[in-house]
Design a protein around this motif. Structure first.
Motif, short mmCIF file in Angstrom:
data_model
loop_
_atom_site.label_atom_id
_atom_site.label_comp_id
_atom_site.label_asym_id
_atom_site.label_seq_id
_atom_site.Cartn_x
_atom_site.Cartn_y
_atom_site.Cartn_z
N GLY A 1 -31.00 40.21 4.75
CA GLY A 1 -30.21 41.39 4.45
C GLY A 1 -31.06 42.61 4.16
O GLY A 1 -30.78 43.71 4.63
N ALA A 2 -32.13 42.40 3.38
CA ALA A 2 -33.04 43.51 3.06
C ALA A 2 -33.76 43.99 4.32
O ALA A 2 -33.95 45.20 4.52
CB ALA A 2 -34.06 43.07 2.01
N ALA A 3 -34.13 43.06 5.19
CA ALA A 3 -34.80 43.44 6.44
C ALA A 3 -33.87 44.27 7.31
O ALA A 3 -34.28 45.29 7.89
CB ALA A 3 -35.26 42.18 7.18
N SER A 4 -32.60 43.85 7.42
CA SER A 4 -31.63 44.59 8.22
C SER A 4 -31.43 46.01 7.68
O SER A 4 -31.36 46.98 8.44
CB SER A 4 -30.31 43.84 8.25
N LYS A 5 -31.38 46.12 6.36
CA LYS A 5 -31.20 47.45 5.75
C LYS A 5 -32.41 48.35 6.03
O LYS A 5 -32.25 49.55 6.28
CB LYS A 5 -30.99 47.30 4.24
N GLN A 6 -33.62 47.77 6.00
CA GLN A 6 -34.82 48.57 6.25
C GLN A 6 -34.86 49.07 7.68
O GLN A 6 -35.24 50.21 7.95
CB GLN A 6 -36.07 47.75 5.93
N ILE A 7 -34.45 48.22 8.61
CA ILE A 7 -34.43 48.65 10.01
C ILE A 7 -33.36 49.72 10.22
O ILE A 7 -33.56 50.70 10.95
CB ILE A 7 -34.19 47.45 10.94
N SER A 8 -32.23 49.55 9.57
CA SER A 8 -31.17 50.56 9.67
C SER A 8 -31.66 51.90 9.12
O SER A 8 -31.37 52.97 9.69
CB SER A 8 -29.93 50.10 8.90
N ALA A 9 -32.40 51.85 8.01
CA ALA A 9 -32.96 53.08 7.43
C ALA A 9 -33.96 53.72 8.38
O ALA A 9 -34.02 54.96 8.51
CB ALA A 9 -33.61 52.77 6.09
N LEU A 10 -34.76 52.87 9.06
CA LEU A 10 -35.73 53.39 10.03
C LEU A 10 -35.00 54.05 11.20
O LEU A 10 -35.39 55.15 11.66
CB LEU A 10 -36.62 52.25 10.54
N GLU A 11 -33.93 53.43 11.68
CA GLU A 11 -33.14 54.01 12.77
C GLU A 11 -32.50 55.33 12.35
O GLU A 11 -32.46 56.29 13.12
CB GLU A 11 -32.06 53.02 13.22
N GLU A 12 -32.04 55.38 11.12
CA GLU A 12 -31.43 56.62 10.60
C GLU A 12 -32.47 57.72 10.53
O GLU A 12 -32.21 58.89 10.89
CB GLU A 12 -30.83 56.35 9.22
N ARG A 13 -33.67 57.36 10.08
CA ARG A 13 -34.73 58.37 9.94
C ARG A 13 -35.17 58.89 11.30
O ARG A 13 -35.45 60.09 11.46
CB ARG A 13 -35.92 57.74 9.21
N LEU A 14 -35.19 58.01 12.32
CA LEU A 14 -35.64 58.41 13.66
C LEU A 14 -34.50 58.90 14.53
O LEU A 14 -34.73 59.38 15.65
CB LEU A 14 -36.34 57.23 14.34
N GLN A 15 -33.25 58.75 14.03
CA GLN A 15 -32.07 59.16 14.78
C GLN A 15 -32.03 58.48 16.16
O GLN A 15 -31.77 59.12 17.19
CB GLN A 15 -32.04 60.68 14.94
N ALA A 16 -32.28 57.16 16.14
CA ALA A 16 -32.27 56.39 17.40
C ALA A 16 -31.95 54.94 17.09
O ALA A 16 -32.39 54.40 16.06
CB ALA A 16 -33.61 56.51 18.11
N ARG A 17 -31.19 54.32 17.98
CA ARG A 17 -30.92 52.89 17.84
C ARG A 17 -32.08 52.12 18.46
O ARG A 17 -32.35 52.24 19.66
CB ARG A 17 -29.60 52.51 18.52
N LEU A 18 -32.74 51.31 17.67
CA LEU A 18 -33.96 50.63 18.10
C LEU A 18 -33.70 49.20 18.56
O LEU A 18 -34.44 48.68 19.41
CB LEU A 18 -34.98 50.60 16.96
#
Length: 303
Positions: A31-48
């Motif tokens: 769950g924490a890993a998923s949230k971190q990736i979501s935060a990274l996608e939000e910061r980069l404004q791109a779905r990774l």
């Protein structure tokens, strides 16, 4: 988690195609890993990453990011490890896999001694008798006994692992003692499935080699279990000497086939081929080499 760690996590998720496996390697929850990736996608404004119930796959944007950051992460890891090596320090999580019986009987002591020497290193020791995939499951190091077959791993021999053939006095009183490996075919033998060829016991005497085909009514998995079964009179076992030493000392079992040496097996430290091996892994391998330099048949090296 800082931005470098977020990129590291993204790289691991992409490599393993799994949030669960990546989270385990990084020492966090899925769950924490998923949230971190979501935060990274939000910061980069791109779905990774494209997430499904069964897999995780890179999007075009994710592949583009991975192609750019992977060389940088490798270089950063090299710089970080180089600086740590120069200062002589070791820190971080070390994931180690080992067989159950050997890990409990012979590996706990050197692990504890290593942690005392390097207090900033955390060790996660997983004991399992299955063949662990070090790369896929995120282990830094595996300790294995026997003949190695995975050519993709780097292997460092730690010590020899002698075998011994044993049975209880009660069993021998009822069935007699074998004097030649060929005699084993007429005895009840205890079959240990953890061996690569459980029903084929190999012996040497000088230049003579005998492959004994064995069978029995009891099949199990584990060196110590085989020794206990032999001590209880279930039959003849061929087990590592370190597993049988206490039963031999107490007279619960006796050695057989004098002059015949069971197939020799070695103790190895194995780790994934990696140009930038973490400093803590190198230190632990060197520590094990020194620890077991005098063997481990009688309790291993003492410190």
């Amino acid at each position: 988690m800082d931005r470098i760690d977020s990129l590291r996590l993204f790289s691991v998720v992409a490599e393993l195609e799994s949030f669960t496996k990546a989270a385990d390697r990084m020492g966090m929850t899925p769950g924490a890993a998923s949230k971190q990736i979501s935060a990274l996608e939000e910061r980069l404004q791109a779905r990774l990453l494209e997430r499904t119930t069964r897999s995780v796959r890179l999007t075009d944007a994710g592949q583009a990011l991975l192609d750019r950051v992977r060389p940088w992460l490798i270089e950063y890891e090299a710089i970080e490890n180089g600086l740590v090596t120069e200062t002589g320090k070791a820190a971080g999580l070390l994931r180690v896999s080992a067989p159950v019986d050997f890990g409990a009987a012979r590996l706990i002591e050197p692990v504890t001694a290593f942690m005392a020497k390097w207090p900033e290193v955390e060790i996660r020791l997983e004991l399992a008798d299955r063949m662990v995939d070090l790369v896929d499951e995120g282990y830094d190091l595996g300790v294995r006994i026997g003949h190695l077959t995975d050519s993709s791993l780097i292997a460092k021999r730690l010590a020899g692992a002698c075998m011994t053939t044993i049975a209880s006095p009660d069993y021998l009183g009822e069935h007699g003692a074998p004097v030649h490996p060929d005699d084993l075919s007429r005895h009840l033998c205890i079959i240990d499935r953890n061996k690569p060829a459980p029903n084929q016991w190999r012996y040497t005497r000088g230049n003579e080699i005998v492959e004994a085909r064995v069978n029995g009514r009891l099949t199990l998995n584990g060196a110590r279990a085989a020794v206990c079964a032999a001590a209880a009179g279930a039959g003849i076992a061929c087990s590592p000497a370190w597993a049988a030493e206490q039963a031999l000392a107490e007279g619960k079992v006796v050695p057989l086939l004098d002059g015949w040496e069971p197939d020799h097996r070695d103790l190895w430290a194995v780790f994934p081929s990696n140009r930038y091996l973490a400093h803590r892994v190198r230190l632990f391998v060197d520590f094990l080499v020194d620890w077991f330099k005098d063997g481990f048949e009688q309790g291993g090296a003492k410190r």
